[in-house]
Design a protein around this motif. Structure first.
Motif, mmCIF file in Angstrom:
data_model
loop_
_atom_site.group_PDB
_atom_site.id
_atom_site.type_symbol
_atom_site.label_atom_id
_atom_site.label_comp_id
_atom_site.label_asym_id
_atom_site.label_seq_id
_atom_site.Cartn_x
_atom_site.Cartn_y
_atom_site.Cartn_z
ATOM 1 N N LYS A 168 0.823 -1.224 0.000
ATOM 2 C CA LYS A 168 0.000 0.000 0.000
ATOM 3 C C LYS A 168 0.854 1.270 0.000
ATOM 4 C CE LYS A 168 -2.070 0.800 3.917
ATOM 5 N NZ LYS A 168 -3.036 0.884 5.019
ATOM 6 N N SER A 169 1.847 1.323 0.873
ATOM 7 C CA SER A 169 2.659 2.552 0.972
ATOM 8 C C SER A 169 3.357 2.850 -0.347
ATOM 9 C CB SER A 169 3.718 2.427 2.064
ATOM 10 O OG SER A 169 3.106 2.058 3.256
ATOM 11 N N ASP A 207 -4.845 6.777 4.361
ATOM 12 C CA ASP A 207 -4.220 5.454 4.557
ATOM 13 C C ASP A 207 -4.682 4.993 5.929
ATOM 14 O OD1 ASP A 207 -2.497 3.457 5.457
ATOM 15 O OD2 ASP A 207 -0.699 4.379 4.612
HETATM 16 MG MG LIG Z 1 1.418 1.584 6.242
#
Ligand SMILES: [Mg+2]
Ligand SMILES: Nc1nc2c(ncn2[C@@H]2O[C@H](COP(=O)(O)OP(=O)(O)OP(=O)(O)O)[C@@H](O)[C@H]2O)c(=O)[nH]1
Length: 214
Positions: free
Chosen positions: A20-21, A109
């Motif tokens: 994800k990052s 996030d």
């Molecule tokens: Mg993260």
């Protein structure tokens, strides 16, 4: 209710190790190169977890004491908050409302608990869940990125499986097997939101008036 004007609000969630990052970082890089329909920014959350080496206050997180975090909860300062792995994490209302009204796409996030809270109050939010291509690749990524013991890895795998069990609560699923493909899928979802009729009507008000004589 948050005024979304031209900007879109996105939730990006994933189990640890799904990438994800890296996907969010690549998307922000596209934004910096003006390759997206709208400018994009990542919302900076508050957390009570300790900063890791290299993490900068107000950039990666607003690092906050438990007392201050609980005071902010009392003041109704959070759009959503949750306990994740024993620490508080939350999105302040301040972190998003101005940006959306300026036409900036804001990315959160956050975990599935936060996603659920935001969906309950904001049906316009667009939620994206990033998945690994297999359970083995998730384990390999978790082993590859740290020096965690196998007990810790097992625990993180259990948490990842429990996070992934919420995939049906999300609007879009992106499988991160080939990174470039996943990024292209991610960009398509993001740009697609800006082409929705209500967004285009606001953006092209003059054109539409001249085309329709109204
Ligand atoms: Mg993260
Ligand atoms: N609900 C909620 N979750 C958040 C928020 N900020 C971060 N999180 C989630 O908290 C989890 C832990 O985040 P971190 O402490 O930064 O750790 P990490 O190494 O990024 O963990 P992973 O991304 O899960 O690999 C992640 O799932 C984040 O998405 C927030 O404001 N609200």
């Amino acid at each position: 209710m948050i005024n979304q004007a031209l900007g879109n609000l996105f939730i990006v969630a994933a189990p640890s190790g799904a990438g994800k990052s890296s996907l969010i970082a690549a998307l922000l890089e596209y934004s910096a190169q003006n390759k997206l329909s709208n400018p994009a920014q990542l919302s900076v959350s508050h957390t009570t977890r300790a900063p890791r080496e290299g993490e900068v206050n107000a950039k990666h997180y607003h690092f906050t004491s438990i007392e201050d975090f609980e005071a902010l909860i009392e003041q109704d300062a959070f759009y959503e908050y949750a306990k994740v792995f024993g620490n508080y994490y939350g999105t302040s209302k301040e972190a998003i409302s101005d940006k959306l009204s300026q036409g900036i796409d804001v990315f959160l996030d956050i975990d599935w608990q936060g996603a659920r809270q935001i969906k309950a109050v904001n049906p316009d939010v667009v939620s994206i869940f990033i998945l690994p291509p297999s359970i083995e690749s998730l384990r390999e990524r978790l082993i590859g990125r740290g020096k965690d013991s196998s007990d810790v890895i097992d625990k993180r795998m259990q948490e990842a499986v429990s996070e992934m069990s919420h995939y049906k609560e999300f609007d879009y699923l992106v499988v991160n097997d080939d990174f470039e493909q996943a990024l292209s899928d991610f960009v398509s979802i993001v740009n697609g939101q800006s082409l929705k009729a209500n967004k285009q009507q606001a953006r092209h008000a003059e054109l539409l008036a001249s085309l329709t004589g109204k």
